[in-house]
Design an enzyme around this catalytic site. Structure first.
Site, PDB file in Angstrom:
ATOM      1  N   TYR A 103       0.855  -1.183   0.000  1.00  0.00           N
ATOM      2  CA  TYR A 103       0.000   0.000   0.000  1.00  0.00           C
ATOM      3  C   TYR A 103       0.889   1.230   0.000  1.00  0.00           C
ATOM      4  O   TYR A 103       1.908   1.271   0.685  1.00  0.00           O
ATOM      5  CB  TYR A 103      -0.940   0.000   1.205  1.00  0.00           C
ATOM      6  CG  TYR A 103      -2.059  -1.018   1.069  1.00  0.00           C
ATOM      7  CD1 TYR A 103      -2.999  -0.893   0.045  1.00  0.00           C
ATOM      8  CD2 TYR A 103      -2.166  -2.092   1.937  1.00  0.00           C
ATOM      9  CE1 TYR A 103      -4.014  -1.823  -0.098  1.00  0.00           C
ATOM     10  CE2 TYR A 103      -3.192  -3.019   1.806  1.00  0.00           C
ATOM     11  CZ  TYR A 103      -4.124  -2.875   0.779  1.00  0.00           C
ATOM     12  OH  TYR A 103      -5.124  -3.786   0.634  1.00  0.00           O
ATOM     13  N   GLU A 104       0.460   2.231  -0.779  1.00  0.00           N
ATOM     14  CA  GLU A 104       1.373   3.343  -1.071  1.00  0.00           C
ATOM     15  C   GLU A 104       1.811   4.125   0.157  1.00  0.00           C
ATOM     16  O   GLU A 104       2.858   4.750   0.149  1.00  0.00           O
ATOM     17  CB  GLU A 104       0.755   4.276  -2.107  1.00  0.00           C
ATOM     18  CG  GLU A 104      -0.505   4.989  -1.625  1.00  0.00           C
ATOM     19  CD  GLU A 104      -1.118   5.823  -2.737  1.00  0.00           C
ATOM     20  OE1 GLU A 104      -1.438   5.245  -3.785  1.00  0.00           O
ATOM     21  OE2 GLU A 104      -1.252   7.032  -2.556  1.00  0.00           O
ATOM     22  N   ALA A 105       1.034   4.094   1.236  1.00  0.00           N
ATOM     23  CA  ALA A 105       1.439   4.837   2.432  1.00  0.00           C
ATOM     24  C   ALA A 105       2.601   4.152   3.149  1.00  0.00           C
ATOM     25  O   ALA A 105       3.117   4.681   4.122  1.00  0.00           O
ATOM     26  CB  ALA A 105       0.264   5.026   3.373  1.00  0.00           C
TER      27      ALA A 105
END
Lengths: 329, 271
Positions: free
Chosen positions: B60-62
């Protein structure tokens, strides 16, 4: 003035703890401002509310225009934004940002996540620009759709905005083709919210670090709001677990529940009904004014904010071990 | 857990969103490193990991890498994403540490508008400088689409969304403008040695689309209940329906059970 990329000498004070209003007092109108973390997690919400309360204006926001920023945009605190996201994940689009943008009262300028990250890293290391493949082929590179000039016009300190958004060159070193030279993205100020911080500024984050561990080094003034001030000595027993060094931080503010209604891992979960209510309210000017009155302007203190939410609501959000959030099932 | 019922559900026994999630999940190859955004992509990767791709890794990009969520996240920064993750860091570690340097096999993305080359708009409707409607902006869309080996877009099928030209190219497809001139060329020409691939499929509520050798979209499978002509009628450009390979396989009862009982029992994204 020093080189733009030199760090402002932080006072090596033994105690950087101040009140929220004192900290936000240091944010100037026209500042280029980065609000920490991401979308609906660990957002510096109490700081955003205080910015609204102090009626800051002409701020230029970086990175995202999500939960915390949208409230500042709706309240007229921000005039422009450079970043890549104007939504609040599951909760939909950022309602006030959309309204103001479509009405021509707020000026977005598009870049991508890779640009934000690399721009912050460049500012952190003091390099005026770096090279990347990010956004090739997208309209970020379309100079007809560029608001760099507007950002320069609006910025209080014009040196904070690069003369242009990018430059394309052929890779002169490894012959890998077209690359984009991306200017550094310094900020006048960064405000981040953490789970813990010490009185000298050392801070510890759980969960996503988002951009925070780089952006604090790209900003000239750094405010850390935190759920809990703990003795520096405690954080320094396990320094590998700290992501923000004391050298980067100017001010520390303790605000329990300071990230509400966003999630702060290990402390509390996302207040889903609260955000849904905001997103619905903020779709119209009148709804936004009502919301901002009810939750910010008419609320005289943090205690009053927490009392208004109520103990049972807050207890229902409190995170549980070992996951660090509140299981909904 | 009841025995796996791998029979196909009949029309009326599943909703359009169920088929979207299932069709997207089937794009995951076991062992893929997958980059996913909020919403349907989360359902797709979590379902794929339970059905056919237990070794697929989700980023996930975070900043969570190979999290194994036991509750459905509401955003990519949600602590739920990081449950049992190999590492939880930030966007730098996800975007540069995983994506830009070439680990990512497959990415799931969404879009408001798409053109026949797979250029996607998630930024504005109308003129960018005085938009009729603003959307989310790029988020990670262009970066992920440019740098993953395969991307899958999950979208709503409407004539106004499938366009000859999109109002703003947020995310570059197979044929895209080469700036500073802006002439349309193949992605390979712009990305040079950094070229890794591109849009593999577009999945809508009516069908699954893929791209030919020239980078032009065609209809691959049509969802049960629709005809290729109906899909074509819901595109503004002249959609190629000469290569339709058949009907999209409906969800199995087992997949539906997993979706509603294990992936999203709280109804965060499912109705």
């Amino acid at each position: 003035m020093n080189n733009l990329f030199d760090k402002r000498p932080r006072l090596a004070r033994s105690n950087k703890v101040v009140s929220l209003s004192e900290a936000i007092d240091e944010i100037r109108n026209g500042d280029v401002l980065m609000m920490g973390s991401f979308v609906d997690t660990r957002r510096p919400m109490a700081a955003a509310y205080e910015i609204v309360r102090q009626q800051k204006h002409n701020l230029i926001l970086l990175a995202q225009c999500s939960l915390a920023e949208d409230i500042m945009v709706g309240a007229g605190c921000a005039i422009a934004w450079r970043g890549c996201y104007t939504g609040i994940a599951t909760f939909g689009l950022s309602p006030a940002t959309l309204r103001k943008t479509e009405a021509g009262k707020f000026f977005p300028d598009e870049i991508g996540h890779l640009d934000i990250i690399y721009g912050a890293l460049a500012a952190m290391v003091g390099s005026p620009f770096v090279a990347t493949r990010a956004t090739l082929g997208s309209d970020v590179l379309n100079d007809q759709l560029d608001r760099n000039r507007i950002l320069i016009d609006k910025a209080g300190n014009k040196a904070m905005i690069p003369k242009k958004k990018f430059e394309l060159i052929e890779d002169p070193f490894y012959n890998q083709g077209l690359v984009k030279l991306l200017p550094a993205m310094p900020a006048d100020a960064a405000i981040i919210h953490t789970q813990m911080a010490g009185e000298k500024g050392t801070a510890r984050i759980s969960g996503s670090l988002a951009f925070d561990h780089y952006f604090v080094h790209a900003a000239r003034t750094v405010i850390v709001t935190t759920e809990q001030i703990v003795p520096e000595e405690y954080l320094r027993r396990d320094p590998n677990r700290n992501q923000i060094p004391c050298t980067a931080v100017d001010m520390v503010v303790e605000i329990p529940w300071g990230g509400h209604p966003s999630q702060v891992m290990g402390y509390y979960d996302t207040d889903i009904p609260f955000i849904r209510d905001y997103v619905l309210s903020a779709r119209t000017d009148e709804g936004f004014e009502r919301w901002v009155g009810e939750w910010i302007l008419d609320v005289k203190s943090r205690d009053q904010y927490l009392d208004k939410l109520g103990a049972s609501r807050l207890e229902g959000l409190r995170a549980a071990d070992p996951q660090g959030y509140r299981s909904r099932s | 857990m009841t025995a796996k019922n791998n029979k196909l559900a009949k029309a009326g026994e599943y909703k359009p969103i169920d088929l979207l999630a299932v069709a997207a999940a089937r794009e995951v190859v076991d062992g893929d490193i997958v980059f996913a955004g909020t919403g349907l992509p989360m359902l797709a990767i979590m379902l794929a990991q339970k059905v056919s791709a237990p070794n697929a890794v989700c980023i996930y990009e975070a900043g969570s890498i190979d999290g194994r969520p036991i509750d459905l996240p509401t955003s990519v920064g949600d602590a739920r994403c990081a449950h049992q993750a190999s590492m939880a860091a930030g966007l730098t570690e996800a975007f540069y540490g995983q994506l830009h340097c070439g680990y990512v096999d497959l990415a799931f993305l969404g879009g408001a508008e798409i053109d026949k080359y797979g250029n996607v708009n998630t930024t504005v409707v109308g003129d960018y400088l005085s938009p009729e409607k603003r959307f989310t902006g790029s988020g990670g869309n262009p970066d992920i689409n440019a740098l993953a080996r395969r991307t899958v877009f999950i979208m709503v099928q409407e004539k106004r969304r499938f366009r000859e030209h999109v109002d703003y190219i947020t995310s570059p497809g197979w044929r895209l403008p080469k700036w500073p001139g802006g002439e349309f060329v193949h992605k390979r020409e712009v990305y040079g040695k950094f070229f890794r691939g591109g849009v593999e499929a577009v999945i809508t509520n009516m069908g699954v689309f893929r791209f030919d050798e020239e980078g032009i979209m065609y209809l691959d499978t049509v969802h049960p209940g629709f005809t290729p002509q109906q899909v074509k009628d819901n595109c503004s450009f002249d959609l190629n329906i000469s290569r339709v390979s058949g009907e999209t396989k409906p969800p199995t009862y087992y997949e539906l059970e997993l979706l509603y009982k294990e992936v999203d029992p709280e109804g965060i994204f499912l109705p």
